[in-house]
Enzyme design. Structure first.
Site, short mmCIF file in Angstrom:
data_model
loop_
_atom_site.label_atom_id
_atom_site.label_comp_id
_atom_site.label_asym_id
_atom_site.label_seq_id
_atom_site.Cartn_x
_atom_site.Cartn_y
_atom_site.Cartn_z
N GLU A 170 5.19 -1.94 8.21
CA GLU A 170 3.90 -1.85 8.90
C GLU A 170 2.94 -2.92 8.38
O GLU A 170 2.90 -3.17 7.17
CB GLU A 170 3.31 -0.46 8.67
CG GLU A 170 1.95 -0.23 9.29
CD GLU A 170 1.38 1.13 8.91
OE1 GLU A 170 0.14 1.24 8.86
OE2 GLU A 170 2.16 2.07 8.65
N LYS A 184 3.55 9.74 10.47
CA LYS A 184 3.19 9.27 9.15
C LYS A 184 2.02 10.13 8.68
O LYS A 184 0.91 10.01 9.20
CB LYS A 184 2.78 7.79 9.26
CG LYS A 184 2.67 7.08 7.96
CD LYS A 184 2.27 5.64 8.22
CE LYS A 184 1.52 5.13 7.01
NZ LYS A 184 0.91 3.84 7.25
N GLU A 225 -3.14 9.70 -0.54
CA GLU A 225 -2.25 10.33 0.43
C GLU A 225 -1.17 11.18 -0.22
O GLU A 225 -0.19 11.57 0.42
CB GLU A 225 -1.63 9.25 1.33
CG GLU A 225 -2.71 8.53 2.13
CD GLU A 225 -2.17 7.49 3.09
OE1 GLU A 225 -0.95 7.26 3.08
OE2 GLU A 225 -2.97 6.90 3.83
N ASP A 249 4.37 0.16 4.20
CA ASP A 249 3.10 -0.24 4.82
C ASP A 249 2.48 -1.25 3.89
O ASP A 249 1.99 -0.92 2.81
CB ASP A 249 2.16 0.96 5.01
CG ASP A 249 0.78 0.54 5.53
OD1 ASP A 249 0.59 -0.66 5.84
OD2 ASP A 249 -0.11 1.40 5.62
N LYS A 289 -3.46 5.97 15.54
CA LYS A 289 -4.48 6.71 14.80
C LYS A 289 -5.62 7.04 15.76
O LYS A 289 -6.29 6.14 16.26
CB LYS A 289 -5.01 5.87 13.64
CG LYS A 289 -3.99 5.56 12.55
CD LYS A 289 -4.58 4.59 11.53
CE LYS A 289 -3.63 4.37 10.35
NZ LYS A 289 -4.14 3.33 9.42
N GLN A 341 0.80 -1.23 0.00
CA GLN A 341 0.00 0.00 0.00
C GLN A 341 0.83 1.28 0.00
O GLN A 341 0.45 2.26 -0.62
CB GLN A 341 -0.93 -0.01 1.22
CG GLN A 341 -1.96 1.10 1.23
CD GLN A 341 -3.09 0.78 2.18
OE1 GLN A 341 -4.01 0.05 1.84
NE2 GLN A 341 -3.02 1.31 3.38
#
Length: 425
Positions: free
Chosen positions: A285, A388, A205, A242, A337, A163
């Site tokens: 990750e 991040k 992103e 990730d 998060k 990702q």
């Protein structure tokens, strides 16, 4: 004591054009704290529940009027008149009012909006920046950015299974210099991709989403771009991944459709080990799926001594999930998060638990963001040393980098950039 006299939730749009919750908390002194709630695309099954309306006639069912009603009704009634500086009591009151394990009745997006807006109002009332109000006198560590410059998986329409491919400017002398280095590599990568005939469209992103066939191709482009920008891979700038592997975990196998490969747990760990041996990767990750605890154990045994193994879907910023992982020796880092758990106090509890267990913590955005830059302050408040928050494009990502630059300037000579201290020895 400074009392809360009004709480108002409204429906605004996030960076993907989907509705999200924004909350204003108003104090008796006239001070207002405002916070907007982010939203994820690849979400863990153990996350707190984001309440959506489900009305297909409005925003394709993604409206958040129910969550706003929770804010303007039950939550306002419960918190009106309470002391804004008692963050733990405010959060506990909302958790108890909701009454579910995953905040699904009132909505974690409603509860989080109020939790963060209250903290911002309290900071403003105290005359302190948010990072100082939350973190106290010793909040002075500026984080190393994990800059997502190539997007794949659920964040892009391309065949890349992994990702996010990120750069980490550990060799910078300051956070502002790290941001400059990242921006220079980002622009070098754009030219490198364009010269090779690839598109330079960006994903959710802000990273590029080229039509590459494998992780190795993506990493090779990044390595070349680091050198083109005048930096040394493995010295000035390290790499991070990730994998978001829950997204391609099917019936006990890891099915990388883009690369046309299928792995069992041991095979996947060997794949990661090969990448780590070939490239300066210092962080992975979600290398295994959220409930593949056997896979996580194999991965941690194989790479945990030399690579940061970050649990995102594995831990979902939940102290109970993290405690389980610590007890079983899974991973060695937690992704933080705020909307995965739904309150500021629970978020801070998770970071504190991680640090006490010798785990690192990475403050993180979501793929659906707003101009709200709260996580930049929280990264400094918790001294977590890593953040991040996307690529070097899209104002919803840049807002966080700009806030870090401001915080570093405010701290002056007291500011300390985490740099190479975050690397595993």
């Amino acid at each position: 004591m400074t009392a809360i006299i009004d709480i108002h939730g409204r429906e605004i749009l996030d960076s993907r054009g989907n509705p999200t919750v924004e909350v204003d908390v108003v104090l008796e002194t006239g001070v207002i704290g405002r916070a907007a709630v982010p939203s994820g695309a690849s979400t863990g099954v153990h996350e707190a529940c984001e309440l959506r309306d489900g009305d297909k006639q409005r925003y394709l069912g993604k409206g958040v009027q129910k969550a706003c009603d929770s804010v303007n009704g039950e939550i306002y009634d419960a918190l009106s008149g309470m002391d804004v500086e008692d963050q733990i009591l405010l959060d506990k009151t909302m958790i108890d009012l909701d009454g579910t394990a995953n905040k699904s009745r009132l909505g974690a997006n409603a509860i989080l909006g109020v939790s963060l807006a209250a903290a911002k109002a309290a900071a403003e009332e105290s005359g302190l920046p948010l990072y100082r109000y939350v973190g106290g006198a010793f909040a002075s560590t500026l984080p190393v950015p994990m800059m997502n410059i190539i997007n794949g998986g659920a964040h892009a329409d391309n065949p890349i299974d992994i990702q996010e491919f990120m750069i980490m400017p550990v060799g910078a002398s300051s956070c502002s210099e790290a941001i400059r280095m990242g921006a220079e590599v980002f622009h070098a990568l754009k030219k490198t991709l364009k010269d090779a005939g690839h598109n330079t469209n960006v994903g959710d992103e802000g990273g590029f989403a080229p039509n590459l066939k494998s992780a190795e191709m993506a990493l090779d482009f990044i390595m070349k771009s680091i050198e083109t920008a005048g930096y040394k891979p493995g010295e000035d700038i390290m790499l991070a991944l990730d994998c978001a592997s829950s997204e391609f975990f099917k019936e006990g196998k890891y099915v990388m459709a883009g690369a046309k490969k299928t792995y069992d747990q041991k095979g996947l760990v060997k794949f990661y080990a090969k990448l780590v041996g070939s490239y300066p990767i210092i962080s992975i990750e979600d290398g295994c799926a959220e409930d593949d605890l056997v896979g996580w154990e194999l991965l941690t045994d194989a790479l945990g001594a030399k690579v940061q193994l970050v649990g995102d879907d594995l831990f979902v910023t939940n102290p109970a999930r993290l405690s389980m992982g610590i007890d079983q020796g899974l991973a060695n880092s937690i992704l933080v998060k705020v909307n995965q758990i739904g309150t500021l106090s629970e978020t801070l509890e998770a970071v504190d638990m991680a640090h006490k267990a010798g785990y690192t913590a990475v403050m993180s955005h979501r793929s659906g963001e707003t101009e709200d830059s709260t996580i930049a302050d929280l990264a400094v408040a918790t001294n977590c040393g890593q953040i991040k928050t996307g690529s070097l494009s899209r104002s919803d990502r840049i807002a966080k980098y700009n806030q870090l630059i401001r915080i570093e300037e405010l701290l002056g000579s007291a500011a300390r950039y985490a740099g190479q201290t975050i690397m595993r020895r």
